[in-house]
Design a protein around this motif. Structure first.
Motif, PDB file in Angstrom:
ATOM      1  N   ALA A 181      46.725  69.175  64.300  1.00  0.00           N
ATOM      2  CA  ALA A 181      47.039  67.922  64.022  1.00  0.00           C
ATOM      3  C   ALA A 181      45.330  67.318  63.747  1.00  0.00           C
ATOM      4  O   ALA A 181      45.549  66.053  62.540  1.00  0.00           O
ATOM      5  N   CYS A 227      52.354  68.172  66.443  1.00  0.00           N
ATOM      6  CA  CYS A 227      52.223  66.875  65.159  1.00  0.00           C
ATOM      7  C   CYS A 227      53.259  66.687  65.298  1.00  0.00           C
ATOM      8  O   CYS A 227      54.507  67.417  65.209  1.00  0.00           O
ATOM      9  N   ARG A 233      55.759  59.475  62.874  1.00  0.00           N
ATOM     10  CA  ARG A 233      54.609  60.527  62.373  1.00  0.00           C
ATOM     11  C   ARG A 233      53.043  60.236  63.769  1.00  0.00           C
ATOM     12  O   ARG A 233      52.655  59.048  63.459  1.00  0.00           O
ATOM     13  N   TYR A 235      50.300  62.517  67.255  1.00  0.00           N
ATOM     14  CA  TYR A 235      49.934  63.860  67.086  1.00  0.00           C
ATOM     15  C   TYR A 235      50.838  63.417  69.192  1.00  0.00           C
ATOM     16  O   TYR A 235      50.899  62.489  70.261  1.00  0.00           O
TER      17      TYR A 235
END
Length: 285
Positions: A181, A227, A233, A235
């Motif tokens: 990530a 991810c 989008r 972490y």
């Protein structure tokens, strides 16, 4: 083969025109602070195609094949939302009228849909030629594993990839490499992954070697560790996403090869199996 809801999905036309490259300034500033003059997005890219290396080109964010866009912003939004990797595309105007290809990716920011056509068809094409896509795939679900969000992929291509269920509720997908990530950059924080892409950062040469980024090709399937792309989008530890390489490496800080996500889960229900031939050119009939 996994069971999906593909028989219930809607196939609908979306359309755009081959989009001329644009430039507001001759210069692009690289991660080394130096200004360069380079080809970039848009147009018909004759000598760069899906299956080729996405690294080492003298360019920035190069899009393989043909880049299309719609002049109407709302219609372009639908084009970029509904077109899916693997969808059939057909030229409907100009000397190449009737030529068929397939969608290879979606590029956010510039909001282009990218399409592969045979080389002899490219030679007949021109800027503003119209291209119609049979959009098909958004809303795809795997029966019994609805936590895995599928997106941006034609159901026929999904079947051809050979995704399998390796234990109850857990699937395995062929990928060429796994990316951590902390290497995901431009595009992070986007509100949705059902359109566009985000970039693997390539400023650290040792990481490029460690994770096989130097060997990536347009069309490669990659696994993004930790991810989460289910609702934007971000972490998230133990989440997993699978994506396709859609544009080339870049010179800018925080940028690199672009990844259009095709499936994501915010729990570890997606596993990758390393297969160096995991590229869409090997799965599209």
């Amino acid at each position: 083969m996994l069971l999906t809801n593909k028989s219930k999905l809607v196939m609908q036309s979306v359309q755009g025109k081959i989009h001329n490259p644009i430039a507001s300034s001759p210069y692009r500033i690289g991660r080394n602070g130096l200004a360069q003059v380079l080809p970039a997005t848009g147009g018909i890219t004759y000598n760069v195609k899906v299956g080729d290396s996405c690294m080492g080109w003298v360019g920035d964010h190069i899009e393989p094949g043909v880049s299309i866009k719609n002049d109407n912003s709302l219609e372009n939004g639908a084009l970029n939302l509904l077109a899916c990797i693997g969808n059939e595309a057909r030229v409907i105007s100009g000397e190449a009228k009737g030529a068929k290809g397939y969608v290879t990716g979606k590029h956010g920011g510039i909001d282009h849909v990218l399409i592969y056509f045979d080389g002899e068809d490219l030679e007949k094409m021109a800027i503003n030629d119209a291209v119609l896509i049979k959009s098909y795939g958004q809303g795809l679900e795997i029966e019994g594993i609805e936590e895995i969000k599928c997106m941006n992929i034609d159901p026929v291509l999904f079947d051809n990839i050979g995704v399998i269920e390796i234990e109850k509720g857990v699937i395995e997908v062929p990928v060429v490499t796994e990316i951590p990530a902390y290497l995901m950059g431009s595009g992070i924080g986007g509100s949705t992954a059902f359109s566009g892409d985000y970039d693997i950062m390539t400023g650290d040469k040792s990481a490029n070697l460690k994770f096989g980024i130097e060997n990536l090709r347009f069309g490669d399937l990659v696994l993004l560790k930790d991810c989460d792309n289910t609702f934007g989008r971000q972490y998230l530890k133990d989440s997993v996403s699978i994506g396709v390489v859609v544009h080339s490496d870049c010179i800018k800080s925080g940028h690199g090869p672009g990844i259009t996500v095709i499936m994501s889960c915010n729990t570890p229900k997606i596993k990758g199996k390393i297969n160096k031939e995991a590229n869409i050119v090997n799965y599209i009939k």
